[in-house]
Design a protein around this motif. Structure first.
Motif, mmCIF file in Angstrom:
data_model
loop_
_atom_site.group_PDB
_atom_site.id
_atom_site.type_symbol
_atom_site.label_atom_id
_atom_site.label_comp_id
_atom_site.label_asym_id
_atom_site.label_seq_id
_atom_site.Cartn_x
_atom_site.Cartn_y
_atom_site.Cartn_z
ATOM 1 N N ARG A 152 0.728 -1.269 0.084
ATOM 2 C CA ARG A 152 -0.150 -0.180 0.013
ATOM 3 C C ARG A 152 0.823 1.055 0.285
ATOM 4 N N GLU A 160 -4.296 -3.091 -3.278
ATOM 5 C CA GLU A 160 -4.853 -2.421 -4.305
ATOM 6 C C GLU A 160 -6.120 -2.055 -3.676
ATOM 7 N N ASP A 216 -1.975 -9.042 -4.274
ATOM 8 C CA ASP A 216 -1.652 -7.826 -4.758
ATOM 9 C C ASP A 216 -2.766 -7.251 -5.099
ATOM 10 N N ASP A 217 -3.814 -7.826 -5.452
ATOM 11 C CA ASP A 217 -5.269 -7.265 -5.644
ATOM 12 C C ASP A 217 -5.903 -6.671 -4.540
ATOM 13 N N ARG A 245 -1.499 4.487 -13.439
ATOM 14 C CA ARG A 245 -0.303 3.245 -12.984
ATOM 15 C C ARG A 245 0.897 3.882 -13.732
ATOM 16 N N LEU A 282 2.189 1.899 -3.627
ATOM 17 C CA LEU A 282 1.154 2.215 -4.237
ATOM 18 C C LEU A 282 0.443 3.933 -4.224
#
Length: 609
Positions: free
Chosen positions: A180, A472, A468-469, A446, A183
């Motif tokens: 996170r 996100e 990963d999903d 992204r 991201l």
């Protein structure tokens, strides 16, 4: 035989002086004596002042970045028919300044673009020059120079396609189980354009690698990281080659940037000394936000504090609960009681914005509804956002065991509260819809990264993709519940919102909802200012959907405008020869005299002696 004699009136600048004239050896008109004994017109017809000037030149353009090669490895960006490209073309014409074999200079009078086929890989320029062929005789001549465009990769584009061409590597790492933070860092990089000049980006399980062509660009990127996240850095270099004669060495630099392991919404139990140094704040705090410092908040009093990166690395702190979805519980708000700060009665009453955001919430676990009547009543720093029926997430400390001994002792003794509310849930996530992620009206951009490593087997790769999903989705939930966090990044309208705008007048509906929200915002019961508003979203980033009809019409108009011949040249004040006129343009015109000798003797009553 008698020599030539003067006829007519005096020839010269002074009226009282008489000069001897000779006849032109070609046409026979009387002229002043010169070295060639030829008049200007005959001299122009037999002379070529463009001799020694190249009429065919080769230009190199990078196919990837569309830049033009200038000199000594320098590449510049120029538009077609622009002033910059004209200067580049004229600089490559040899003999334009000084004709080969003579010291006489050529004067450039005019330069104009000539229309060429778009895919011909040719540029044509019409040049008009003047030159003094002999004393007092100046000739002017126009000719066409053809520039052949060849493809050649620039140094930067070569480095992108060549392995091991980087000179500086920045390795960004964070020792946590989620992504996170990266991201969020990715959105900051995109908004500020910090990745410009980067050759390639690779992603790993615990970080990212950024490859740069030189040390300076890597240093600027590291400076950007230090301003947005708390970091510490280690630097090393490796000798690639050296030249003993010139004393020049080639190094590759590697920079390891480690981000502090604390993340947003982590629950901390501070040491007593550190809590006193931070303004005597409570030892149980939440990480409110991460910037170049760590922002802490007491969830039960609203007191805030900032922990610098130097203080953290001097004595690192481990969170007692990390902000993972598995550690959070969903709660239903059953009631709210605002907590107003005490104020001096002699002063003016505080406005709504100056009131405390604390509120006492009555909560019940979502899993306990219909099973038992267990309720919790706790204070919360986000209580002003809540109202009855809302869904929030928090930490249930009654079913948690801390690793820290002091924190566990405080929890066992009942000193710590039972629930720590983190944030409010919005949209389909709050109602528990399975397709809530697809119904979001906003999305994020992204970076174009390469996955450097993956799990060896298919099951491991699948688990990694699911993790990963999940990271996100957790990050998107944080974004839609934090207005300050969204101000640091760019949010774009999703394809779903654009499709709704096509089928219905959604903008009018949203405006009506916004007006209703503004009216209700005056009440204390509806003071939610953290939700995503339509005015925060930017147009663009349409990946799958085609252009809107209006946008398509505008695009066609823009294309027609861009294809208009000579538009760019006219803006830059450069002449342009159009398509029809270009067919009649000769490769080289005859020379035209600009000054002549004996022209005043070209009269009707002239007689030879």
């Amino acid at each position: 035989m008698e020599g030539p004699q003067a006829v007519g009136g005096p020839v010269g600048t002074d009226a009282g002086n008489n000069f001897v004239q000779v006849l032109c050896c070609v046409c026979g008109i009387p002229i002043a004596p010169n070295a060639a004994n030829t008049c200007a017109s005959c001299l122009a017809s037999s002379s070529d002042i463009t001799r020694g000037i190249s009429t065919e030149v080769t230009l190199h353009q990078c196919r990837s970045c569309q830049r033009w090669h200038k000199e000594a490895g320098k590449w510049i960006a120029c538009e077609l028919e622009s002033r910059e490209l004209m200067a580049l073309c004229l600089g490559n014409v040899s003999g334009l300044k000084t004709v080969k074999g003579s010291g006489q200079k050529v004067r450039l009078i005019d330069a104009a673009w000539i229309w060429t086929e778009p895919h011909s890989m040719r540029l044509k320029v019409r040049l008009t020059i003047q030159k003094e062929v002999q004393k007092g005789t100046i000739l002017q001549q126009s000719f066409t120079v053809v520039f052949i465009v060849r493809n050649q990769q620039c140094i930067e584009c070569q480095a992108e396609f060549r392995q091991g061409s980087w000179k500086a590597l920045v390795q960004v790492r964070q020792r946590v189980a989620h992504k996170r933070t990266f991201l969020y860092l990715e959105q900051l990089i995109l908004k500020h354009g910090a990745h410009r000049g980067c050759l390639s980006i690779e992603t790993f399980r615990d970080g990212m690698d950024f490859y740069f062509p030189d040390k300076g660009k890597a240093a600027r990127f590291i400076s950007f990281l230090e301003n947005v996240v708390p970091t510490k850095m280690k630097t090393s270099k490796k000798l690639i080659g050296t030249d003993d004669k010139s004393n020049v060495s080639n190094f590759k630099y590697t920079n390891l940037v480690e981000i502090c392991p604390l993340c947003k919404d982590d629950l901390l139990y501070l040491p007593a000394k550190l809590a006193r140094n931070l303004g005597n704040i409570s030892r149980l705090v939440l990480v409110k936000a991460i910037s170049n410092v760590i922002h802490l908040i007491d969830p039960f009093s609203g007191q805030t504090a900032q922990l610098s990166a130097e203080a953290f690395w001097r004595d690192p702190i481990r969170p007692v609960i990390t902000a993972a979805r598995s550690r959070m519980s969903r709660f239903i708000v059953l009631g709210k009681e605002p907590i107003v700060l005490r104020k001096n009665v002699s002063k003016r009453s505080a406005s709504r914005k100056q009131r405390s955001r604390l509120a006492s919430l009555t909560l019940a676990r979502e899993d306990d509804l219909g099973v038992n009547d267990r309720q919790f009543e706790e204070r919360s720093h986000v209580g002003y956002l809540m109202k009855s029926g809302d869904v929030c997430v928090g930490y249930d400390l009654t079913e948690t065991q801390f690793v820290d001994e002091d924190a566990e002792a405080m929890r066992s003794s009942g000193t710590l509260p039972d629930v720590v509310v983190i944030r409010k849930l919005y949209g389909g996530v709050a109602s528990g819809e399975s397709d809530a992620a697809k119904k979001r009206v906003w999305r994020l951009q992204r970076l174009d990264v390469e996955v450097a490593e993956s799990m060896g087997n298919a099951r491991g790769a699948k688990n990694e993709a699911e993790a990963d999903d999940m990271d996100e989705e957790d990050f998107l939930r944080e974004v839609e519940a934090d207005k300050d966090m969204r101000s640091q990044m760019n949010l774009y309208k999703s394809e779903l919102l654009k499709k709704k705008a096509k089928t219905s007048d959604s903008d009018a509906m949203v405006d009506e909802e916004g007006e209703a929200a503004n009216k209700n915002g005056d009440d204390d019961d509806d003071d939610d200012d953290q939700g995503v508003k339509l005015e925060e979203l930017l147009d663009g980033l349409v990946v799958e959907d085609g252009p809107d009809p209006e946008d398509a019409r505008n695009a066609e108009a823009d294309d027609a405008f861009e294809l208009e011949e000579g538009e760019k040249a006219a803006k830059d004040g450069i002449n342009y020869v159009g398509r029809e006129e270009a067919r009649n343009v000769k490769a080289k015109d005859g020379a035209i005299p600009q000054s002549s000798f004996g022209k005043q003797y070209d009269i009707k009553d002239f007689k030879f002696i």
